[in-house]
Design a protein around this motif. Sequence first.
Motif, PDB file in Angstrom:
ATOM      1  N   TRP A 136      40.844 -13.398  81.397  1.00  6.89           N
ATOM      2  CA  TRP A 136      39.935 -14.125  80.532  1.00  6.89           C
ATOM      3  C   TRP A 136      39.120 -15.090  81.372  1.00  6.89           C
ATOM      4  CZ3 TRP A 136      39.970 -13.013  75.284  1.00  6.89           C
ATOM      5  CH2 TRP A 136      41.020 -12.203  74.854  1.00  6.89           C
ATOM      6  N   TYR A 165      37.023 -18.544  75.466  1.00  7.60           N
ATOM      7  CA  TYR A 165      37.430 -17.722  76.607  1.00  7.60           C
ATOM      8  C   TYR A 165      37.062 -16.273  76.286  1.00  7.60           C
ATOM      9  CZ  TYR A 165      40.114 -21.754  78.147  1.00  7.60           C
ATOM     10  OH  TYR A 165      40.474 -23.008  78.558  1.00  7.60           O
ATOM     11  N   GLU A 176      37.533 -12.427  72.472  1.00  9.35           N
ATOM     12  CA  GLU A 176      37.353 -13.852  72.729  1.00  9.35           C
ATOM     13  C   GLU A 176      38.468 -14.609  72.018  1.00  9.35           C
ATOM     14  OE1 GLU A 176      33.578 -15.036  71.147  1.00  9.35           O
ATOM     15  OE2 GLU A 176      32.443 -14.061  72.730  1.00  9.35           O
ATOM     16  N   LYS A 188      37.184 -12.141  77.292  1.00  5.68           N
ATOM     17  CA  LYS A 188      37.961 -11.144  78.023  1.00  5.68           C
ATOM     18  C   LYS A 188      37.070 -10.420  79.016  1.00  5.68           C
ATOM     19  CE  LYS A 188      41.784  -8.121  77.490  1.00  5.68           C
ATOM     20  NZ  LYS A 188      42.818  -7.686  76.580  1.00  5.68           N
TER      21      LYS A 188
END
Length: 147
Positions: A30, A144, A136, A146
């Motif tokens: 991530w 964050y 996400e 992926k």
Amino acid sequence: MKKTIAFIFFLLAISACTKEEIEDPIIGEWQFRLANTFDEQFWYATIIISFNSDGTGTAVTREAEIISVSNEDDPCYLGSERGFDWSNLTSDFLADQQTYKFISNYLTCPSVDLTERSIDSRTSIEILRFNETFTEFILDGDVYVKM
């Protein structure tokens, strides 16, 4: 007739054993972009967090993307790596809200042995909210993505 019934039970038994196991949605890498201003200079860095299927992980700050920044208060912040153990406390991997337990194990800079600290001081429980495609998640208002 008995062969047909036996065959149906055989197929049911096989299909019951081949249930597809769902992988925890957090497994993988991530990316988070950190942007800030320091002494009237704008800078950003990328943080890459890896969650392994064995319950371990690392968080690394990439300093290659930093623009004109020096931080004398914390010279080791950028380029450091943090190792941790994680576990999912949620039983439904398809739910968009997952609760995780994180235990920090080490920090490469400064060289502090975190294992000498109490487990409670190194443990946190975090609720992550994923988007509908699990690409996400949001933690403390930060998104964050992926990789």
